[in-house]
Design a protein around this motif. Sequence first.
Motif, PDB file in Angstrom:
ATOM      1  N   LEU A  27      -3.358  -4.983   2.779  1.00  0.00           N
ATOM      2  CA  LEU A  27      -3.919  -4.966   1.428  1.00  0.00           C
ATOM      3  C   LEU A  27      -4.898  -6.114   1.222  1.00  0.00           C
ATOM      4  O   LEU A  27      -5.947  -5.950   0.581  1.00  0.00           O
ATOM      5  CB  LEU A  27      -2.800  -5.033   0.389  1.00  0.00           C
ATOM      6  CG  LEU A  27      -1.919  -3.778   0.284  1.00  0.00           C
ATOM      7  CD1 LEU A  27      -0.670  -4.075  -0.548  1.00  0.00           C
ATOM      8  CD2 LEU A  27      -2.699  -2.623  -0.322  1.00  0.00           C
ATOM      9  N   GLU A  72       3.334  -3.208 -11.129  1.00  0.00           N
ATOM     10  CA  GLU A  72       4.189  -2.289 -10.384  1.00  0.00           C
ATOM     11  C   GLU A  72       5.482  -2.969  -9.944  1.00  0.00           C
ATOM     12  O   GLU A  72       6.560  -2.356  -9.965  1.00  0.00           O
ATOM     13  CB  GLU A  72       3.451  -1.762  -9.158  1.00  0.00           C
ATOM     14  CG  GLU A  72       2.273  -0.850  -9.467  1.00  0.00           C
ATOM     15  CD  GLU A  72       1.567  -0.406  -8.201  1.00  0.00           C
ATOM     16  OE1 GLU A  72       2.211   0.269  -7.374  1.00  0.00           O
ATOM     17  OE2 GLU A  72       0.380  -0.758  -8.035  1.00  0.00           O
ATOM     18  N   ARG A  75      -1.650   3.110   1.214  1.00  0.00           N
ATOM     19  CA  ARG A  75      -2.132   4.492   1.387  1.00  0.00           C
ATOM     20  C   ARG A  75      -3.161   4.864   0.316  1.00  0.00           C
ATOM     21  O   ARG A  75      -4.113   5.586   0.596  1.00  0.00           O
ATOM     22  CB  ARG A  75      -0.944   5.444   1.365  1.00  0.00           C
ATOM     23  CG  ARG A  75      -0.021   5.295   2.577  1.00  0.00           C
ATOM     24  CD  ARG A  75       1.031   6.386   2.610  1.00  0.00           C
ATOM     25  NE  ARG A  75       1.861   6.277   3.809  1.00  0.00           N
ATOM     26  CZ  ARG A  75       3.118   5.861   3.809  1.00  0.00           C
ATOM     27  NH1 ARG A  75       3.695   5.511   2.656  1.00  0.00           N
ATOM     28  NH2 ARG A  75       3.810   5.812   4.926  1.00  0.00           N
ATOM     29  N   ARG A  76      -2.956   4.371  -0.908  1.00  0.00           N
ATOM     30  CA  ARG A  76      -3.932   4.654  -1.974  1.00  0.00           C
ATOM     31  C   ARG A  76      -5.268   3.982  -1.697  1.00  0.00           C
ATOM     32  O   ARG A  76      -6.321   4.583  -1.873  1.00  0.00           O
ATOM     33  CB  ARG A  76      -3.405   4.166  -3.338  1.00  0.00           C
ATOM     34  CG  ARG A  76      -2.341   5.025  -3.980  1.00  0.00           C
ATOM     35  CD  ARG A  76      -2.189   4.677  -5.460  1.00  0.00           C
ATOM     36  NE  ARG A  76      -2.116   3.246  -5.713  1.00  0.00           N
ATOM     37  CZ  ARG A  76      -0.983   2.544  -5.750  1.00  0.00           C
ATOM     38  NH1 ARG A  76       0.169   3.146  -5.513  1.00  0.00           N
ATOM     39  NH2 ARG A  76      -0.996   1.244  -6.008  1.00  0.00           N
ATOM     40  N   ARG A  77      -5.220   2.724  -1.279  1.00  0.00           N
ATOM     41  CA  ARG A  77      -6.435   1.923  -1.185  1.00  0.00           C
ATOM     42  C   ARG A  77      -7.143   2.062   0.169  1.00  0.00           C
ATOM     43  O   ARG A  77      -8.372   2.045   0.228  1.00  0.00           O
ATOM     44  CB  ARG A  77      -6.102   0.449  -1.451  1.00  0.00           C
ATOM     45  CG  ARG A  77      -5.496   0.207  -2.829  1.00  0.00           C
ATOM     46  CD  ARG A  77      -5.138  -1.252  -3.042  1.00  0.00           C
ATOM     47  NE  ARG A  77      -4.374  -1.462  -4.266  1.00  0.00           N
ATOM     48  CZ  ARG A  77      -3.996  -2.652  -4.733  1.00  0.00           C
ATOM     49  NH1 ARG A  77      -4.341  -3.749  -4.067  1.00  0.00           N
ATOM     50  NH2 ARG A  77      -3.290  -2.744  -5.850  1.00  0.00           N
ATOM     51  N   HIS A 131      -8.161  -5.401   3.114  1.00  0.00           N
ATOM     52  CA  HIS A 131      -8.934  -4.382   2.399  1.00  0.00           C
ATOM     53  C   HIS A 131      -9.615  -4.983   1.176  1.00  0.00           C
ATOM     54  O   HIS A 131     -10.788  -4.690   0.895  1.00  0.00           O
ATOM     55  CB  HIS A 131      -8.017  -3.234   1.975  1.00  0.00           C
ATOM     56  CG  HIS A 131      -8.694  -2.223   1.105  1.00  0.00           C
ATOM     57  ND1 HIS A 131      -8.573  -2.231  -0.273  1.00  0.00           N
ATOM     58  CD2 HIS A 131      -9.517  -1.183   1.403  1.00  0.00           C
ATOM     59  CE1 HIS A 131      -9.281  -1.235  -0.768  1.00  0.00           C
ATOM     60  NE2 HIS A 131      -9.860  -0.586   0.211  1.00  0.00           N
ATOM     61  N   THR A 145       8.207  -0.052  -0.528  1.00  0.00           N
ATOM     62  CA  THR A 145       7.626   1.192  -1.035  1.00  0.00           C
ATOM     63  C   THR A 145       6.394   0.919  -1.887  1.00  0.00           C
ATOM     64  O   THR A 145       5.371   1.613  -1.769  1.00  0.00           O
ATOM     65  CB  THR A 145       8.671   1.980  -1.836  1.00  0.00           C
ATOM     66  OG1 THR A 145       9.757   2.338  -0.964  1.00  0.00           O
ATOM     67  CG2 THR A 145       8.070   3.236  -2.440  1.00  0.00           C
ATOM     68  N   GLY A 172      -6.362   4.563   2.459  1.00  0.00           N
ATOM     69  CA  GLY A 172      -6.379   5.948   2.917  1.00  0.00           C
ATOM     70  C   GLY A 172      -5.027   6.371   3.448  1.00  0.00           C
ATOM     71  O   GLY A 172      -4.225   5.538   3.905  1.00  0.00           O
ATOM     72  N   PRO A 173      -4.735   7.667   3.410  1.00  0.00           N
ATOM     73  CA  PRO A 173      -3.410   8.159   3.809  1.00  0.00           C
ATOM     74  C   PRO A 173      -3.083   7.945   5.271  1.00  0.00           C
ATOM     75  O   PRO A 173      -1.902   7.992   5.654  1.00  0.00           O
ATOM     76  CB  PRO A 173      -3.495   9.659   3.472  1.00  0.00           C
ATOM     77  CG  PRO A 173      -4.960   9.974   3.462  1.00  0.00           C
ATOM     78  CD  PRO A 173      -5.635   8.748   2.963  1.00  0.00           C
ATOM     79  N   ASP A 229       2.824   2.332  -0.627  1.00  0.00           N
ATOM     80  CA  ASP A 229       2.078   3.256  -1.486  1.00  0.00           C
ATOM     81  C   ASP A 229       0.695   2.709  -1.806  1.00  0.00           C
ATOM     82  O   ASP A 229      -0.303   3.456  -1.836  1.00  0.00           O
ATOM     83  CB  ASP A 229       2.856   3.514  -2.778  1.00  0.00           C
ATOM     84  CG  ASP A 229       4.088   4.389  -2.561  1.00  0.00           C
ATOM     85  OD1 ASP A 229       4.229   4.960  -1.456  1.00  0.00           O
ATOM     86  OD2 ASP A 229       4.914   4.490  -3.490  1.00  0.00           O
ATOM     87  N   ALA A 230       0.618   1.384  -2.048  1.00  0.00           N
ATOM     88  CA  ALA A 230      -0.678   0.763  -2.351  1.00  0.00           C
ATOM     89  C   ALA A 230      -1.601   0.822  -1.138  1.00  0.00           C
ATOM     90  O   ALA A 230      -2.811   1.061  -1.278  1.00  0.00           O
ATOM     91  CB  ALA A 230      -0.470  -0.682  -2.802  1.00  0.00           C
TER      92      ALA A 230
END
Length: 427
Positions: A17, A61, A114-116, A20, A107, A118-119, A111-112
């Motif tokens: 994260l 979150e 994958r959102r930011r 990115h 989690t 990409g999956p 999740d962050a």
Amino acid sequence: MSILIAGAGIGGLTTALSLHAAGVGDVRVLESVAEIKPLGVGLNILPNAVRELAELDLLDELREVALPTGSLGYYNRHGQLIWREPRGVAAGYRWPQLSVHRGRLQTVLADAVRRRLGPDAIVTDARVEGFVPREDGRVDVRVHHTAAGRRSDTTADALIGADGIHSNVRACLYPEEGPPPWNGLVVWRGTTYAPPFLDGRSMIIAGDDRRRAVVYPMSGPDGPGGTVLMNWAVARAADPEAAFEDADWNRAVAPETFLHHFADLAFDWLDVPALIRTAREAYVYPMVDRDPLPRWTHGAVTLLGDAAHAMYPMGSNGATQSIVDARVLARELALRDSPAAALAAYEAERLPVLTRIQASARRRGPEVVIDLAHERAPGGFTDVGAVFPGDELQSISAEFARLGGFDPETVNTRASLTVPTRAGGPR
């Protein structure tokens, strides 16, 4: 710049994260398990690390899945208070201290990612098996896809070993090191839904020089007069015949197999045996750590979190320091064109600090006050001031915070670790 991160734990995901946010090239997280599940028990994230998660826009979150810790109290085996101190905002920090289930924190981070990113940013069933430095400064990485029964090769500008206490990246760098050393103590950990105790936001550590219990809530009540999700951990010296082939954090155990060791740690304000007896999950593992290393970084490869500096669970520093590692490493990679130079700068800042913290954890960190209380007053006391004269208790606590650089003044006033954005980055 292409970055491979081995391990989708707290440190690895926070690194992804942070990179990115700084616009540092192509980032992939390689996780050895085929499916990431919310495993584990409780963690305490100190304000210096919560500050970094807030910089990543994750605080809202996290508040939904965690509980701000209000105070930390140390008690003797009779349930008498030795020392209590405020924590988080109540202690003067600008950010809270958070008690959270490890699975819930992981989690939120996954999740962050994958959102930011990409999956496909997190690749499961992908264990880093080995690597070979290239003449151009990059690194060739061999990946084992165990469930799929195959292997693959990839190349990156940098490889970050965030793959835990059993790090294969570390094993490749130090093949003669062997398993983590065990100090002879056994820890049982678990979670229980139970009524809140004291003010509902208290973390407590109670016991003597042979046995210890750590308890704290990780959620608010599930309704008026309801229960909270409670984390507990109890520890004692192992029986002479005890043996552990592997330090597996998720080795399940029946509470009745160890409850008798802690049956008398029942106080009028908290019944520890009752928490154990009614546990929703319980695990056992030997208390192990890693010896400090002279180097984490070798060219375009470095270590982070438990892979670099696994330590005893004293002072809530495991996940906390992994998060700070991630932020410092991302900052250096954003600032420098040479990955090797960035990784070396990260090591230069973080390794000396963590070496000191590892040594302090082996001395039981601030929990040493419980040992001292038992040594000086094994039968209990009527006046704790007679056992700990002057400001001794406050000095022990303050020295541990100063040692790790997470005292309120340092955290509130030091320069931010906010990662500078490379041109064209997403921030």
